[in-house]
Scaffold this active site. Structure first.
Site, PDB file in Angstrom:
ATOM      1  N   HIS A   1      62.647  26.023  27.951  1.00 28.61           N
ATOM      2  CA  HIS A   1      61.275  25.745  28.404  1.00 28.61           C
ATOM      3  C   HIS A   1      61.291  25.344  29.867  1.00 28.61           C
ATOM      4  O   HIS A   1      62.349  25.184  30.471  1.00 28.61           O
ATOM      5  CB  HIS A   1      60.597  24.696  27.527  1.00 28.61           C
TER       6      HIS A   1
ATOM      7  N   HIS B   1      60.455  22.727  31.747  1.00 29.34           N
ATOM      8  CA  HIS B   1      60.651  21.401  32.365  1.00 29.34           C
ATOM      9  C   HIS B   1      61.840  21.425  33.339  1.00 29.34           C
ATOM     10  O   HIS B   1      62.857  22.066  33.080  1.00 29.34           O
ATOM     11  CB  HIS B   1      60.856  20.334  31.285  1.00 29.34           C
TER      12      HIS B   1
ATOM     13  N   ASP C   1      64.198  19.473  34.074  1.00 30.28           N
ATOM     14  CA  ASP C   1      65.542  19.098  33.619  1.00 30.28           C
ATOM     15  C   ASP C   1      66.182  20.176  32.734  1.00 30.28           C
ATOM     16  O   ASP C   1      67.266  19.974  32.200  1.00 30.28           O
ATOM     17  CB  ASP C   1      65.519  17.733  32.907  1.00 30.28           C
ATOM     18  N   HIS C   2      65.508  21.320  32.610  1.00 33.18           N
ATOM     19  CA  HIS C   2      66.088  22.453  31.872  1.00 33.18           C
ATOM     20  C   HIS C   2      66.224  23.709  32.736  1.00 33.18           C
ATOM     21  O   HIS C   2      66.793  24.695  32.289  1.00 33.18           O
ATOM     22  CB  HIS C   2      65.255  22.763  30.622  1.00 33.18           C
TER      23      HIS C   2
ATOM     24  N   HIS D   1      56.267  20.706  22.128  1.00 33.43           N
ATOM     25  CA  HIS D   1      56.692  19.910  23.296  1.00 33.43           C
ATOM     26  C   HIS D   1      56.066  20.521  24.552  1.00 33.43           C
ATOM     27  O   HIS D   1      55.490  19.816  25.382  1.00 33.43           O
ATOM     28  CB  HIS D   1      58.210  19.922  23.352  1.00 33.43           C
TER      29      HIS D   1
ATOM     30  N   ASP E   1      64.034  20.861  23.439  1.00 37.51           N
ATOM     31  CA  ASP E   1      63.317  19.607  23.210  1.00 37.51           C
ATOM     32  C   ASP E   1      62.292  19.734  22.077  1.00 37.51           C
ATOM     33  O   ASP E   1      61.290  19.010  22.055  1.00 37.51           O
ATOM     34  CB  ASP E   1      62.593  19.164  24.498  1.00 37.51           C
TER      35      ASP E   1
ATOM     36  N   HIS F   1      68.905  16.627  24.493  1.00 40.25           N
ATOM     37  CA  HIS F   1      69.076  15.268  25.022  1.00 40.25           C
ATOM     38  C   HIS F   1      69.927  14.400  24.090  1.00 40.25           C
ATOM     39  O   HIS F   1      69.961  14.611  22.879  1.00 40.25           O
ATOM     40  CB  HIS F   1      67.718  14.564  25.178  1.00 40.25           C
TER      41      HIS F   1
HETATM   42 ZN   LIG Z   1      61.260  19.027  28.010  1.00 40.68          ZN
END
Ligand SMILES: [Zn+2]
Length: 265
Positions: free
Chosen positions: A59, A61, A63-64, A116, A133, A171
């Protein structure tokens, strides 16, 4: 002749609590799952003499995806992911019910798992699920873009995979997630046992973000919203009878946010 061998899964910690997964197939051919930070991945790839052949993205975000530029500059390769991530480097757009073949590794099946985020994808390779996530070990992602109904539907679909499927999530949240699970289901002995196992692993700095789906079904409240004891606990938290599973799931998610001090009141 079957040339596919079972892959080896490597877990690379990046940023504060993210994981990137390396799926190592034959002759070092490796698929990378998500890319929040390239440095530790490039290091791991070089140390093990792996050959990255593709990256898959769950996805949009940061941090991905934010490490894609650096990774691709070092290892040019196709990047599979949702349409929303083209601008970060996805050049093989995939979605619900798509699949793609990685030579010597097998077929990746793509599932749209919104909740999410709206664009969230999960990937199934044989008995491995890479769910970013959406489903966490012991928990589930927060509802940033999607609805409770979407997330419940996504989790219901993941729960239909083979019980022996090993899930790998984005995570290191397991200990926190299980703290809430034990709070919501204090009489669930499987949760109590898992809390101790995870605490032991954390004490040795071992990752806990992989688990068999069967264990999730026993201990993850977000897969257990239809269990009568949990439903009763949710209704007690809300102080009223809830009309359906979706509303119970929404209130369970709210309860977890509240427990974490994150609820928007
Ligand atoms: Zn995320």
């Amino acid at each position: 002749m079957n040339t596919v061998t079972a892959p080896t899964i490597h877990c690379i910690p990046v940023l504060s609590d993210n994981y990137i997964w390396l799926i190592e197939g034959q002759d070092g051919a490796t698929v990378i799952v998500d890319m929040g930070e390239a440095g530790p991945v490039i290091e791991a790839v070089e140390a093990r003499d792996l050959k990255p052949v593709a990256t898959v993205i769950t996805h949009h975000h940061a941090d991905h995806v934010q490490g894609l530029d650096t990774l691709l500059a070092r290892f040019p390769m196709p990047v599979y992911g949702p349409d929303s991530c083209r601008r970060y480097g996805v050049d093989q757009v995939v979605g619900e019910a798509d699949s793609f073949e990685i030579r010597g590794m097998g077929r990746f099946d793509v599932m749209a798992t919104p909740g999410h985020t709206q664009d969230h994808l999960s990937y199934v390779l044989d008995k491995h699920l890479f769910c970013g996530d959406t489903l966490f070990t012991g928990g589930c992602g927060r509802l940033f873009e999607g609805t409770a109904a979407q997330m419940l539907h996504s989790l219901d679909r993941l729960a239909l995979l083979d019980d022996a499927t090993q899930i790998h999530c984005g995570h290191e949240y397991t200990a926190d997630s299980l703290r809430f699970a034990a709070h919501a289901e204090p009489d669930n002995a499987d949760i109590t046992a898992r809390v101790h196992q995870v605490a032991e692993k954390c004490a040795h700095d071992e990752p806990t973000a992989s688990a068999p789906l069967a264990l999730e079904k026993q201990t993850n409240p977000f897969l257990r919203v239809r269990e009568p004891a949990l439903r009763a606990a949710i209704e007690q938290y809300v102080g009223q009878t809830l009309p359906d599973d979706t509303e119970a799931f929404a209130m369970l998610r709210h309860w977890k946010d509240d427990f974490d001090g994150l609820a928007r009141l």
